[in-house]
Design an enzyme around this catalytic site. Structure first.
Site, mmCIF file in Angstrom:
data_model
loop_
_atom_site.group_PDB
_atom_site.id
_atom_site.type_symbol
_atom_site.label_atom_id
_atom_site.label_comp_id
_atom_site.label_asym_id
_atom_site.label_seq_id
_atom_site.Cartn_x
_atom_site.Cartn_y
_atom_site.Cartn_z
ATOM 1 N N ASP A 1 0.842 -1.269 -0.046
ATOM 2 C CA ASP A 1 -0.073 -0.150 0.072
ATOM 3 C C ASP A 1 0.947 1.176 -0.112
ATOM 4 O OD1 ASP A 1 -2.327 1.650 0.516
ATOM 5 O OD2 ASP A 1 -1.887 1.814 2.373
ATOM 6 N N THR B 1 -2.809 5.504 -3.823
ATOM 7 C CA THR B 1 -1.812 6.022 -3.401
ATOM 8 C C THR B 1 -0.566 5.912 -4.120
ATOM 9 O OG1 THR B 1 -1.736 4.240 -1.836
ATOM 10 C CG2 THR B 1 -2.821 5.987 -0.914
ATOM 11 N N THR B 2 -0.397 4.803 -4.767
ATOM 12 C CA THR B 2 0.803 4.581 -5.451
ATOM 13 C C THR B 2 0.788 5.308 -6.802
ATOM 14 O OG1 THR B 2 0.939 2.536 -4.693
ATOM 15 C CG2 THR B 2 2.441 2.967 -6.283
#
Length: 560
Positions: free
Chosen positions: A64, A97-98
């Site tokens: 994550d 998020t990445t």
């Protein structure tokens, strides 16, 4: 001669480090690219995991982006901005998020040659903002609404969104199983925005498939005294009293001193103490409640008293669990046992205490308000269960956003390629340098499908050429990377969906972050102030001593 002897002007403290100009800007861009390279390989269903070992000896395994960025102790001031946008993406939409870190770094990487050639950063920023606005409009055009469907159809569509999110996580192998669980949990809390109404409890042991959803509240059995085992462990339609008071004989908080002239008076003081606690317990029983929960301790005396009257009690219940029980059962947390009326008591259809792995769980199901759910997670290693919890948190956020905004876009890099094509076409209509910058922005968007291919071990150049050709034909707007075969496929038809809000937020945040970093041309760092902060923090930690433990004095027994 006079001009040569002018005194030196000192503006900043001695030891202050300043860096400015083009070199500083390039340094900031390089730092951001280095940070993005750390999380680059975690993108997509074939993304790799990172093992982070912190200074306290804790080990975290995760893919994550937000979790990794939080655990990395980044000290470079410009690179910290990427950690901030990953955190904001996580709190706003939960996933992507990445993606947001990769996009921001790629925008900067594409701007770097122009900066080196002497282009003013504000020219690039202006073009990037125009491109961003156009990209967001295009996403809204391409988004497909899932409104107006029946509940069953909507559930299936939301499950597809959850499955797309979970496919890139450690629990991707069981994505269908967890996707339906997440959708049921989100629909159970209805329109309520509070995420803490969905509880997650972790029980090591068993397999992932042993995880289950409670449409109600479940929490671990609290510390209990003798007499607890004599209490009934199952009730149908019980009344529930939720308290925030101690039900035990209290020790004196301070060193109290009582002077007595007659030893018999001491017994009356002891009796008064016992009468107070018995009075409280009698009032709990008279209220008609069959289950008594308290955030504070319920002592051995109270436990035995309730057991003799077939009442279940649990003390030291966590604040969060207590609030969820109150919300689900329709009860109100009481700070006194005086005048307990029926309106403040909660109820549920079934209460039972069940064994889950090595733990005992108190489970309230069939609650009248129904606006809460609990997911009990099972699995082998602790790190695995921790990562499963983070993965489900992302999926819950995504489903909540999809319920609220109800528009989805095809995933697998399809939407990125379509926007890239659209911006390239628009760039050709512009005269001047802006054409180059918008083209660079369009090229940067291709990082998502390219990285998906790289992480899956496919030939990125080959797949990207196929995608460009398909999108240019005008019929392939929904085509993205097919992770299963290494070719291209219709992402929409294959149910690889994500809420439009994820993409909108990611492009917005990445553009803002890259523009912010491009607009910085000087960094001033005062090492003295930094060391002073470090010393202050260290002294604060050293000075934080816990209060001494007080011994409990002996206690007389009540005279019978």
């Amino acid at each position: 001669m006079a001009s040569m002897l002018q005194p030196q002007i000192i503006l900043l403290k001695e030891g202050t480090d300043t860096a400015q100009g083009k070199g500083q800007l390039i340094s900031n861009i390089n730092a951001c690219t280095a940070v993005a390279d750390t999380v680059r390989t975690t993108l997509g269903p074939r993304g790799m995991d990172k093992l982070v070992h912190d200074d306290k000896g804790n080990t975290t395994i995760s893919n994550d982006g937000a979790t990794i960025m939080k655990l990395l102790d980044i000290v470079h001031p410009a690179a910290k901005i990427l950690a901030d946008i990953a955190r904001s993406q996580d709190s706003e939409v939960g996933d992507g998020t990445t993606t947001v870190v990769l996009l921001a770094a790629e925008f900067l990487k594409e701007a770097k040659p122009f900066i080196e050639d002497g282009v003013h950063p504000h020219n690039i920023i202006r073009s990037y903002r125009i491109a961003s606005t156009m990209a967001l409009k295009k996403i809204e055009e391409l988004a497909v609404s899932i409104e107006g469907k029946s509940l069953e159809e909507k559930k299936q569509l939301l499950s597809k969104c959850a499955a797309t999110t979970l496919s890139s996580k450690l629990i991707g192998g069981e994505k269908e199983f967890f996707a339906s669980m997440v959708v049921d949990a989100v629909l159970a809390i209805g329109d309520d925005d509070r995420l803490n109404l969905i509880g997650m409890k972790k029980v090591p042991g068993g397999t992932m498939r042993d995880s289950f959803l409670v449409k109600g509240v479940a929490f671990k059995k609290t510390f209990s005294y003798a007499g607890f085992e004599q209490q009934p462990k199952k009730f149908l339609n019980p009344k529930i009293l939720v308290l925030n008071i101690e039900l035990e004989l209290k020790s004196e908080k301070e060193n109290a001193e009582i002077r007595l002239s007659d030893p018999l008076q001491y017994q009356s003081i002891v009796d008064a103490e016992w009468n107070i606690i018995y009075d409280k317990l009698d009032k709990c029983v008279q209220s008609g409640a069959k289950i008594v929960l308290s955030r504070l301790a319920i002592g051995d005396l109270a436990t035995q008293y309730f057991a003799d009257r077939d009442i279940f009690c649990a003390g030291r219940v966590a604040e969060e669990d207590l609030q969820r029980v109150a919300a689900a059962t329709g009860g109100t947390v009481q700070t006194s046992v005086n005048n307990v009326i029926d309106e403040v008591l909660g109820t549920c259809e079934v209460f039972e205490e069940k064994q889950v792995g090595n733990e005992r769980f108190n489970i309230f199901s069939g609650c009248p308000s129904g606006q809460t759910a609990t997911i009990v997670l099972r699995g082998g290693a602790d790190q695995f269960i921790e990562e499963a919890e983070r993965s489900l948190h992302d999926a819950i956020m995504i489903v909540r956003r999809a319920v609220k905004n109800s528009t989805v876009v095809p995933g697998g890099g399809a939407i990125d390629m379509e926007i890239s094509k659209y911006l390239r076409q628009h760039a050709r209509t512009i005269a001047g340098k802006s054409q180059l910058f918008i083209n660079a922005y369009a090229k940067a968007l291709e990082v998502i499908p390219r990285q998906l291919c790289d992480n899956a071990g496919f030939d990125a150049t080959d797949v990207l050429n196929k995608l460009r050709q398909k999108h240019a034909s005008g019929e392939g707007a929904n085509y993205g990377v097919d992770i299963a075969t290494g070719g291209i496929a219709d992402s929409y038809a294959n149910f690889v969906w994500e809420p439009a809000v994820v993409k909108i937020n990611a492009i917005n945040a990445a553009t803002e972050a890259s523009c912010l970093i491009l607009s910085v041309d000087e960094t001033v760092k005062n090492p003295k102030s930094e060391s002073a902060q470090g010393e202050a923090a260290a002294s604060a930690m050293a000075g934080r001593g816990g209060p001494g433990m007080r011994g409990r004095g002996g206690r007389g027994m009540r005279r019978r």
